[in-house]
Design a protein around this motif. Structure first.
Motif, mmCIF file in Angstrom:
data_model
loop_
_atom_site.group_PDB
_atom_site.id
_atom_site.type_symbol
_atom_site.label_atom_id
_atom_site.label_comp_id
_atom_site.label_asym_id
_atom_site.label_seq_id
_atom_site.Cartn_x
_atom_site.Cartn_y
_atom_site.Cartn_z
ATOM 1 N N PHE A 220 0.830 -1.206 0.000
ATOM 2 C CA PHE A 220 0.000 0.000 0.000
ATOM 3 C C PHE A 220 0.860 1.249 0.000
ATOM 4 O O PHE A 220 1.990 1.239 0.480
ATOM 5 N N SER A 221 0.285 2.322 -0.550
ATOM 6 C CA SER A 221 0.945 3.627 -0.559
ATOM 7 C C SER A 221 0.030 4.645 0.095
ATOM 8 O O SER A 221 -1.181 4.642 -0.144
ATOM 9 N N LEU A 222 0.623 5.521 0.880
ATOM 10 C CA LEU A 222 -0.088 6.650 1.473
ATOM 11 C C LEU A 222 0.116 7.836 0.534
ATOM 12 O O LEU A 222 1.233 8.324 0.375
ATOM 13 N N ILE A 223 -0.960 8.245 -0.115
ATOM 14 C CA ILE A 223 -0.912 9.317 -1.110
ATOM 15 C C ILE A 223 -1.396 10.616 -0.472
ATOM 16 O O ILE A 223 -2.468 10.643 0.135
ATOM 17 N N VAL A 224 -0.620 11.669 -0.625
ATOM 18 C CA VAL A 224 -1.044 13.003 -0.196
ATOM 19 C C VAL A 224 -1.302 13.817 -1.455
ATOM 20 O O VAL A 224 -0.499 13.820 -2.387
ATOM 21 N N TRP A 225 -2.452 14.489 -1.468
ATOM 22 C CA TRP A 225 -2.917 15.234 -2.635
ATOM 23 C C TRP A 225 -2.709 16.736 -2.434
ATOM 24 O O TRP A 225 -2.855 17.244 -1.325
ATOM 25 N N HIS B 207 3.129 19.487 -4.573
ATOM 26 C CA HIS B 207 2.730 20.759 -5.183
ATOM 27 C C HIS B 207 2.850 20.727 -6.704
ATOM 28 O O HIS B 207 1.954 21.178 -7.418
ATOM 29 N N HIS B 208 3.944 20.180 -7.211
ATOM 30 C CA HIS B 208 4.196 20.201 -8.655
ATOM 31 C C HIS B 208 3.478 19.085 -9.417
ATOM 32 O O HIS B 208 3.093 19.274 -10.572
ATOM 33 N N ASN B 209 3.290 17.931 -8.789
ATOM 34 C CA ASN B 209 2.679 16.790 -9.486
ATOM 35 C C ASN B 209 1.214 16.555 -9.122
ATOM 36 O O ASN B 209 0.565 15.717 -9.736
ATOM 37 N N GLY B 210 0.733 17.220 -8.102
ATOM 38 C CA GLY B 210 -0.662 17.053 -7.711
ATOM 39 C C GLY B 210 -0.892 15.997 -6.648
ATOM 40 O O GLY B 210 -1.904 16.016 -5.967
ATOM 41 N N LYS B 211 0.034 15.068 -6.535
ATOM 42 C CA LYS B 211 -0.052 14.031 -5.504
ATOM 43 C C LYS B 211 1.314 13.362 -5.398
ATOM 44 O O LYS B 211 2.156 13.488 -6.289
ATOM 45 N N TYR B 212 1.508 12.636 -4.281
ATOM 46 C CA TYR B 212 2.755 11.897 -4.104
ATOM 47 C C TYR B 212 2.567 10.830 -3.040
ATOM 48 O O TYR B 212 1.896 11.052 -2.032
ATOM 49 N N ALA B 213 3.168 9.674 -3.283
ATOM 50 C CA ALA B 213 3.158 8.587 -2.311
ATOM 51 C C ALA B 213 4.242 8.879 -1.272
ATOM 52 O O ALA B 213 5.422 8.662 -1.519
ATOM 53 N N VAL B 214 3.824 9.400 -0.128
ATOM 54 C CA VAL B 214 4.781 9.834 0.894
ATOM 55 C C VAL B 214 5.283 8.689 1.771
ATOM 56 O O VAL B 214 6.277 8.832 2.470
ATOM 57 N N LYS B 215 4.590 7.541 1.714
ATOM 58 C CA LYS B 215 4.983 6.410 2.550
ATOM 59 C C LYS B 215 4.415 5.134 1.927
ATOM 60 O O LYS B 215 3.317 5.140 1.377
ATOM 61 N N ARG C 107 -5.944 16.564 10.184
ATOM 62 C CA ARG C 107 -5.246 17.846 10.094
ATOM 63 C C ARG C 107 -5.694 18.648 8.869
ATOM 64 O O ARG C 107 -5.146 19.706 8.595
ATOM 65 N N GLY C 108 -6.665 18.115 8.133
ATOM 66 C CA GLY C 108 -7.173 18.831 6.968
ATOM 67 C C GLY C 108 -6.378 18.605 5.691
ATOM 68 O O GLY C 108 -6.567 19.311 4.702
ATOM 69 N N ILE C 109 -5.508 17.624 5.694
ATOM 70 C CA ILE C 109 -4.688 17.314 4.522
ATOM 71 C C ILE C 109 -5.341 16.169 3.763
ATOM 72 O O ILE C 109 -5.691 15.139 4.353
ATOM 73 N N SER C 110 -5.497 16.332 2.453
ATOM 74 C CA SER C 110 -6.115 15.298 1.622
ATOM 75 C C SER C 110 -5.149 14.130 1.465
ATOM 76 O O SER C 110 -4.048 14.293 0.940
ATOM 77 N N ALA C 111 -5.577 12.951 1.920
ATOM 78 C CA ALA C 111 -4.742 11.760 1.849
ATOM 79 C C ALA C 111 -5.607 10.540 1.587
ATOM 80 O O ALA C 111 -6.762 10.488 2.022
ATOM 81 N N THR C 112 -5.044 9.594 0.857
ATOM 82 C CA THR C 112 -5.732 8.338 0.568
ATOM 83 C C THR C 112 -4.735 7.196 0.665
ATOM 84 O O THR C 112 -3.524 7.401 0.601
ATOM 85 N N LEU C 113 -5.262 5.989 0.792
ATOM 86 C CA LEU C 113 -4.449 4.781 0.719
ATOM 87 C C LEU C 113 -4.760 4.088 -0.596
ATOM 88 O O LEU C 113 -5.928 3.933 -0.955
ATOM 89 N N GLU C 114 -3.718 3.691 -1.301
ATOM 90 C CA GLU C 114 -3.901 2.988 -2.560
ATOM 91 C C GLU C 114 -3.105 1.706 -2.530
ATOM 92 O O GLU C 114 -1.963 1.670 -2.048
ATOM 93 N N GLU C 115 -3.722 0.652 -3.059
ATOM 94 C CA GLU C 115 -3.025 -0.626 -3.144
ATOM 95 C C GLU C 115 -2.036 -0.565 -4.302
ATOM 96 O O GLU C 115 -2.359 -0.072 -5.382
ATOM 97 N N ALA C 116 -0.839 -1.044 -4.049
ATOM 98 C CA ALA C 116 0.199 -1.029 -5.083
ATOM 99 C C ALA C 116 -0.174 -2.038 -6.171
ATOM 100 O O ALA C 116 -0.717 -3.101 -5.887
ATOM 101 N N VAL C 117 0.118 -1.681 -7.398
ATOM 102 C CA VAL C 117 -0.159 -2.547 -8.528
ATOM 103 C C VAL C 117 1.109 -3.299 -8.858
ATOM 104 O O VAL C 117 2.179 -2.706 -9.019
ATOM 105 N N GLU C 118 0.992 -4.627 -8.937
ATOM 106 C CA GLU C 118 2.170 -5.439 -9.273
ATOM 107 C C GLU C 118 2.449 -5.300 -10.758
ATOM 108 O O GLU C 118 1.545 -5.305 -11.579
ATOM 109 N N SER C 119 3.731 -5.183 -11.069
ATOM 110 C CA SER C 119 4.087 -5.056 -12.488
ATOM 111 C C SER C 119 4.627 -6.357 -13.029
ATOM 112 O O SER C 119 4.954 -7.255 -12.379
#
Length: 102
Positions: free
Chosen positions: A27-32, A65-73, A90-102
């Motif tokens: 999983f990745s913690l995405i901040v938007w 800021h530059h890409n619109g989102k980033y997997a911070v963890k 804290r008012g920060i937009s964040a989601t959890l996304e399952e990593a896609v296997e390549s």
């Protein structure tokens, strides 16, 4: 560890081979990015919630800021969920996304 097997006049040898694999984080913690939170607030939150160094948190904030989102963890869902909830509190937009296997 190796094993030898005698077959007639020939000796065959098998070796157990350990293959190093990259650690997989499911999983990745995405901040938007948003237009509400300041850089300082996002940086402070990443330091306090995600245990980032100040430099790492600042780099993450710039990428967000530059890409619109980033997997911070990356990590296990059970480890990332409390972090995601703390960022949301804290008012920060964040989601959890399952990593896609390549």
């Amino acid at each position: 560890m190796s094993q030898r097997k005698q077959t007639g006049t020939q000796t065959k040898e098998w070796e157990d081979v350990l293959v190093a694999e990259d650690e997989q984080f499911p999983f990745s913690l995405i901040v938007w990015n948003d237009e509400v939170n300041t850089f300082d607030w996002v940086i402070q939150s990443l330091i306090e919630v995600c245990d980032h160094s100040p430099e790492q948190a600042e780099q993450c904030a710039l990428i967000i800021h530059h890409n619109g989102k980033y997997a911070v963890k990356q990590g296990e869902f059970s480890d990332l969920r409390p972090m995601c909830e703390a960022l949301l509190d804290r008012g920060i937009s964040a989601t959890l996304e399952e990593a896609v296997e390549s």
